[in-house]
Design a protein around this motif. Sequence first.
Motif, PDB file in Angstrom:
ATOM      1  N   MET A 115      13.368  -5.962  -1.099  1.00  0.00           N
ATOM      2  CA  MET A 115      12.323  -5.646   0.072  1.00  0.00           C
ATOM      3  C   MET A 115      11.985  -4.000   0.014  1.00  0.00           C
ATOM      4  SD  MET A 115      10.003  -6.771   2.268  1.00  0.00           S
ATOM      5  CE  MET A 115       9.604  -6.712   4.058  1.00  0.00           C
ATOM      6  N   PHE A 116      12.867  -3.425  -0.611  1.00  0.00           N
ATOM      7  CA  PHE A 116      12.589  -1.705  -0.740  1.00  0.00           C
ATOM      8  C   PHE A 116      12.399  -1.478  -1.869  1.00  0.00           C
ATOM      9  CE2 PHE A 116      16.364  -2.378   2.768  1.00  0.00           C
ATOM     10  CZ  PHE A 116      15.409  -2.905   3.586  1.00  0.00           C
ATOM     11  N   GLY A 117      11.705  -2.006  -2.752  1.00  0.00           N
ATOM     12  CA  GLY A 117      11.368  -1.682  -4.098  1.00  0.00           C
ATOM     13  C   GLY A 117       9.901  -1.551  -4.002  1.00  0.00           C
ATOM     14  N   PHE A 118       9.094  -2.475  -4.552  1.00  0.00           N
ATOM     15  CA  PHE A 118       7.692  -2.418  -4.885  1.00  0.00           C
ATOM     16  C   PHE A 118       7.071  -1.821  -3.435  1.00  0.00           C
ATOM     17  CE2 PHE A 118       8.546  -3.739  -8.911  1.00  0.00           C
ATOM     18  CZ  PHE A 118       7.338  -3.462  -9.742  1.00  0.00           C
ATOM     19  N   GLN A 119       7.443  -2.607  -2.318  1.00  0.00           N
ATOM     20  CA  GLN A 119       6.763  -2.193  -1.148  1.00  0.00           C
ATOM     21  C   GLN A 119       7.070  -0.605  -0.789  1.00  0.00           C
ATOM     22  OE1 GLN A 119       6.644  -4.822   2.174  1.00  0.00           O
ATOM     23  NE2 GLN A 119       7.727  -3.249   3.404  1.00  0.00           N
ATOM     24  N   ARG A 120       8.172  -0.386  -0.745  1.00  0.00           N
ATOM     25  CA  ARG A 120       8.594   1.082  -0.188  1.00  0.00           C
ATOM     26  C   ARG A 120       8.219   2.211  -1.472  1.00  0.00           C
ATOM     27  NH1 ARG A 120      13.769   1.861   3.184  1.00  0.00           N
ATOM     28  NH2 ARG A 120      13.275   4.235   3.945  1.00  0.00           N
ATOM     29  N   THR A 121       8.478   2.079  -2.729  1.00  0.00           N
ATOM     30  CA  THR A 121       8.197   3.029  -3.384  1.00  0.00           C
ATOM     31  C   THR A 121       7.152   2.491  -4.613  1.00  0.00           C
ATOM     32  OG1 THR A 121      10.261   2.226  -4.896  1.00  0.00           O
ATOM     33  CG2 THR A 121      10.611   3.940  -3.234  1.00  0.00           C
ATOM     34  N   GLY A 122       6.365   1.652  -4.295  1.00  0.00           N
ATOM     35  CA  GLY A 122       5.302   1.302  -5.119  1.00  0.00           C
ATOM     36  C   GLY A 122       4.521   2.309  -6.027  1.00  0.00           C
TER      37      GLY A 122
ATOM     38  N   ALA B 245       4.685   3.456 -14.627  1.00  0.00           N
ATOM     39  CA  ALA B 245       3.810   2.956 -15.687  1.00  0.00           C
ATOM     40  C   ALA B 245       3.232   4.147 -16.527  1.00  0.00           C
ATOM     41  CB  ALA B 245       2.851   1.921 -14.929  1.00  0.00           C
ATOM     42  N   ASP B 246       2.670   5.133 -15.567  1.00  0.00           N
ATOM     43  CA  ASP B 246       1.910   6.275 -16.428  1.00  0.00           C
ATOM     44  C   ASP B 246       2.839   7.210 -17.158  1.00  0.00           C
ATOM     45  OD1 ASP B 246      -0.051   8.135 -16.541  1.00  0.00           O
ATOM     46  OD2 ASP B 246      -0.582   8.714 -14.530  1.00  0.00           O
ATOM     47  N   GLN B 247       4.009   7.147 -16.855  1.00  0.00           N
ATOM     48  CA  GLN B 247       4.845   8.147 -17.406  1.00  0.00           C
ATOM     49  C   GLN B 247       5.310   7.271 -18.862  1.00  0.00           C
ATOM     50  OE1 GLN B 247       6.996  10.725 -15.266  1.00  0.00           O
ATOM     51  NE2 GLN B 247       8.849  10.836 -16.525  1.00  0.00           N
TER      52      GLN B 247
ATOM     53  N   THR C 165       0.157  -6.285  -9.589  1.00  0.00           N
ATOM     54  CA  THR C 165      -0.913  -5.469  -9.778  1.00  0.00           C
ATOM     55  C   THR C 165      -0.281  -4.088 -10.657  1.00  0.00           C
ATOM     56  OG1 THR C 165       0.027  -4.127  -7.885  1.00  0.00           O
ATOM     57  CG2 THR C 165      -1.366  -5.816  -7.334  1.00  0.00           C
ATOM     58  N   ASN C 166       0.745  -4.093 -11.022  1.00  0.00           N
ATOM     59  CA  ASN C 166       1.096  -3.073 -12.093  1.00  0.00           C
ATOM     60  C   ASN C 166       1.032  -3.528 -13.311  1.00  0.00           C
ATOM     61  OD1 ASN C 166       2.516  -1.010 -13.541  1.00  0.00           O
ATOM     62  ND2 ASN C 166       3.549  -0.425 -11.790  1.00  0.00           N
ATOM     63  N   PRO C 167       0.042  -3.135 -14.017  1.00  0.00           N
ATOM     64  CA  PRO C 167      -0.185  -3.473 -15.520  1.00  0.00           C
ATOM     65  C   PRO C 167       1.177  -3.228 -16.574  1.00  0.00           C
ATOM     66  CG  PRO C 167      -2.022  -2.292 -14.932  1.00  0.00           C
ATOM     67  CD  PRO C 167      -1.284  -2.004 -13.795  1.00  0.00           C
ATOM     68  N   ALA C 168       1.821  -2.405 -16.137  1.00  0.00           N
ATOM     69  CA  ALA C 168       2.868  -2.100 -17.027  1.00  0.00           C
ATOM     70  C   ALA C 168       4.368  -3.099 -16.841  1.00  0.00           C
ATOM     71  CB  ALA C 168       3.386  -0.663 -17.046  1.00  0.00           C
ATOM     72  N   CYS C 169       4.271  -3.658 -15.619  1.00  0.00           N
ATOM     73  CA  CYS C 169       5.298  -4.654 -15.270  1.00  0.00           C
ATOM     74  C   CYS C 169       5.069  -6.050 -15.495  1.00  0.00           C
ATOM     75  CB  CYS C 169       5.401  -4.456 -13.426  1.00  0.00           C
ATOM     76  SG  CYS C 169       6.715  -5.339 -12.988  1.00  0.00           S
ATOM     77  N   VAL C 170       6.294  -6.231 -16.555  1.00  0.00           N
ATOM     78  CA  VAL C 170       6.484  -7.744 -16.764  1.00  0.00           C
ATOM     79  C   VAL C 170       7.550  -8.492 -15.581  1.00  0.00           C
ATOM     80  CG1 VAL C 170       7.120  -9.252 -18.801  1.00  0.00           C
ATOM     81  CG2 VAL C 170       6.337  -6.929 -19.218  1.00  0.00           C
ATOM     82  N   ALA C 171       6.791  -9.278 -15.001  1.00  0.00           N
ATOM     83  CA  ALA C 171       7.873  -9.714 -13.869  1.00  0.00           C
ATOM     84  C   ALA C 171       8.388 -11.263 -13.892  1.00  0.00           C
ATOM     85  CB  ALA C 171       7.088  -9.620 -12.514  1.00  0.00           C
ATOM     86  N   TYR C 172       9.426 -11.226 -13.609  1.00  0.00           N
ATOM     87  CA  TYR C 172      10.073 -12.822 -13.760  1.00  0.00           C
ATOM     88  C   TYR C 172      10.778 -13.108 -12.393  1.00  0.00           C
ATOM     89  CZ  TYR C 172       9.213 -12.870 -18.950  1.00  0.00           C
ATOM     90  OH  TYR C 172       8.732 -12.965 -20.005  1.00  0.00           O
ATOM     91  N   ASP C 173      10.736 -14.335 -12.216  1.00  0.00           N
ATOM     92  CA  ASP C 173      11.538 -14.840 -10.965  1.00  0.00           C
ATOM     93  C   ASP C 173      12.614 -16.079 -11.492  1.00  0.00           C
ATOM     94  OD1 ASP C 173      12.250 -15.226  -8.142  1.00  0.00           O
ATOM     95  OD2 ASP C 173      10.868 -16.779  -7.998  1.00  0.00           O
TER      96      ASP C 173
END
Length: 910
Positions: A618-625, A632-634, A668-676
Amino acid sequence: MASGSDRNPIIIGGLPSQVPDFDPEETQEWLDSLDAAVDERGRERARYLMLRLIERAREKRVAVPEMRSTDYINTIATKNEPFFPGNEEIERKVLNATRWNAAVMVSRAQRPGIGVGGHIATFASSASLYDVGFNHFFRGKDEGDGGDQIFFQGHASPGVYARAYLLDRLSEGQLDAFRQEKSKAPNGLSSYPHPRLMPDFWEFPTVSMGLGPLGAIYQARMNRYMEARGIADTSKSHVWAYLGDGEMDEPESLGQLSIAAREGLDNLTFVVNCNLQRLDGPVRGNGKIMQELESQFRGAGWNVIKLVWDRSWDPLLAQDRDGILVNKLNSTPDGQFQTYATETGAYIREHFFGDDQRLRAMVENMTDDQILHLGRGGHDHKKIYAAYAAAKAHKGQPTVILAQTVKGWTLGPNFEGRNATHQMKKLTVADLKGFRDRLHLPIPDKDLEDGVPPYYHPGRDSEEIQYMHDRRKSLGGYVPTRVVRAEPLKLPDDKAYAGAKKGSGQQKIATTMAFVRVLKDLMRDKEIGKRFVPIAPDEYRTFGMDAFFPSAKIYNPLGQQYESVDRELLLAYKESPTGQMLHDGITEAGCTASLIAAGSAYATHGEPLIPVYVFYSMFGFQRTGDQFWQMADQLARGFVLGATAGRTTLTGEGLQHADGHSQLLASTNPACVAYDPAYGYEIAHIVKDGLRRMYGENAEDIFYYLTVYNEPIQHPAEPADADVEGILKGLHRVSAGEKGEHAAQILASGVAVPWAVEAQQILADEWNVKADVWSATSWNELRRDAVEIEEHNLLHPEEEQRVPYVTQKLQGAEGPTVAVSDWMRAVPDQIARWVPGTYQSLGADGFGFADTRGAARRFFHIDAQSIVLGVLTELAKEGKVDRSLLKQAIDRYQLLDVSAADAGEAGGDA
C-alpha cells in the motif's frame, strides 16, 4: 548588574543547567566582564565579543551549543577568501553569451505557430552559480570513473543547453527544437532534465520539485556504499544539487537531511538559489528564508555557508563598527529586499539607508547608481568560488550553500524581481536591446527588430570558447553527460531457481517467502550475488528477510558500536561498514531514492547493481508514485516488491494498509513491468527473465514490480509442461476442468488462484460445471500487448491483422470467462475487450477494513463461493443453466452473510 532574581532561571540551548559550579568566583568574574562590556561599549560590541569567543571555543574543540543562525552576511570573511584562479573577464564574456542564448532560445520557442513555453528567470538568477561550477569544480567522466553527479535545477535547463551550444555539443537547430521532441526529431530538446528523453546528455531528472534534493542525498550515500563494498572507486565523486529556495518547502527537500549528517556525507553539496521568489510571489515575504534554512540545516547537522552579498558590500561592512548595517540587514524582510531589486538607487538610499544617520553616512559618498549596484552574492564569481572551495574542503559533514540572487537577473526591469517573472517567456524588442546592452554583446539593432532574435556565438576560435574547452578538459570532460559503460552480467543458470520450482511440499508459505527464497539463492551466486542491494523501510523481519542479517549484514558506515539486544539469537541484527542490506528506516521516500540510485549505478558509475526494494504494498506506488516516475525517467533498473499485497490479505490491518489498486497505478508507468504471481515457480521464471531483460545482452531500461502476499498457501511444483511463455506474457492455465456438462473459464491472479481452484472443485462437484483455471500473472502485460497490436493494426490495415496474446490463449476455450483477484475490478477489466465471449470480473472495490480474510472476501464477493456464483450467473445469461440456480447458490453458501464465511488462513507475516 542584574540580580539573580532578575535572571531567567531556565537555561536553553544545551547549557549545563544541572552541573554544579565548582568555582563560582571565577564564574562571577566572567559574568562581570560581560556586564561591563555591555555597560561601557554597548550591546552590539558585547555581542561581537561573545560570537568571537564561541568561534575561538570551536577552534579549541570546546563543546559549545551550535548557533541556530548567524548574521545576514557572508559566512566566509573577505580576508579568508582564497585566490580566484580563473580569468574573470573571459568568464564574464562566456556567461554573457550563455545568458543571451538561454533567453533567446526560450523567446524563439514562443514564435508564432510554436508557442511551447519555457522559463527564463530561474537560470538568469543562477547563471553565475553554474558557471563557476562548470569552470572550476564539476568533474567529467573522461577519466573512466563516474565523475561528479550534478542535479541541475529543472527550470534552469535553458542555460545548460545554451552553454552546450557554445561548446558545439548542441547545434542551433537543436536550440530551435527546444520542447519540440517529436515534431523536430531527432533534434528535439526536452523541456527539463529528462534522461529518458535525452539519454546521452542528462543524468538526473529533477523538475518534480523536492525529488532532486532527496535523490542527491541518496546518490551521495550510494557512492559511499559502492566504495565500502568494493564495487566502484567513488572517492573522487562529488554530488552537487542545485535547488530553489521555494522548492525547499517540499517535504522531500528537507525530510532526509539527517541521514546525510548522520553518515557524514561530505561528498555532498546543496546549492540553494535564494532568489527569494516562488513561482508566483515571495518565498517568505515577511520573513527571511535564508535564515530559516540556515537554522534547519544547522539543526540537522549540516555545514552551512551563506553567500549573501557581493564584493561591493565589503567596504560598507568593513566600516560597520557599531553593527548598525548588520542589524539593518538582519531585520529587513525578504519582501522588502525583493522590492529593492526592482527600484532605483535613490529609493534604496531613502528607504534602506535613510532611517539612521550612521547608515546614511556610510553611503554619502556613493552615487545612486553605485547604491543600485550593491549586489547579491550569488552573482559574484569570486564569492561563489570561495564558497564552493570551502564546501569541497570541509570534512565530516554535508554542506549547504545558501546563495542570494535576483530572479530574472540581467533581463531588465520588466523581469528582474517581478512576481510574474517565472511565467514570462518572451522578450520584446526593447527588452532585447536593453538585455544586449547590459551584456555588451555585438548584435546590431536590425537583427533584433527583424523576425526572431539571433543566437550569439563569439566564434569557435575565440579566446572565450577556447577557455571553456580548456577548463572542461582539465576537469575531465563535458557535463552533463550520461555514459553507459557497464557490460552485461553473467547471469545464473537454472540451478539457481531449482528450489522455487520444487514447490513448498506440505509446507504452506506466502509468495513473499517464495520470493525471498529465490533472492537468497541468487545472492549466493559467485558472479552476481554481491551486486544485489536489498532495501526495506524498517521491516525486513516482516518480510522474512532477517535470515539475511548474519551473512549479508546491514550497511552502516560506522559499523555496530553497541551490543545488539538480540545478539545471542541466530538471526541477530547485525550492522557493518561493508553490509549489503540497506535498512533506511521508516521512509518509503528514502528507500525509493536508494532504489533509484542503485538502479542507475550501471550508468552513473559503470557498475550494475541489482536493487530489490521490498515494502508494504500500500505504501509503494500510492505513496511514492512520483518517485517511480522519476525512476523510469532516470532509466533505473531493479526489482520492486509490493509485499503484503491485496485488499483482503493483510488481515486485521485495515483501510490504510489494504492495497487493492497498486497494480492499476503500476500500469500507468510505461517502464514498469508488473506481475501478480501465485506460485513460487512463476516467481522463479519472472525473476530470471527480469534479470535477462535488465542486466543481460541488449538490456532494457525497465524495472519489475511484483506483488506478493503474506497468506500461507501450498505451492505446487512446476509441472513438466509448464507454459513458460504464458507465465511471462501474463496468462497460463494451471488447472484444466475434468468433469461437468457446462464449460467455463476462471482467470485469477496472485492470492486469488487458490480460491479459483477451490471454486473449480465446487462447480464440478455441486453444479455440473467444468471450469478451467488460469493464472493471470500480469493483467498489465496482457493489456500492453493488446494495445500495441491494436496500434499496429490501426496503422497497417493492408497487412494481416495481428491477434493479442490473451485472445490467442482463450480463443478455443469454451464457456464464459470470470476474472477474479484481490484487486479492484479495474485491474482485470483492463483485458475485457480482448477476451472472447462473455466476461465478468469480481474484485475488491472500495475501502479495505480490518477483519478475517474470509469475512473480507465474502464482503467483496471474491471468495470461492462467490466465484461459483459468478460462473453460474454467466452461464445463466447464456441460457446454459436455469436462473433459479443463482438464488439457490446464494442461499446455500449464505453469500449475503459476511459472518457465515470461513475465517480462512490466519497469520503469515511473510
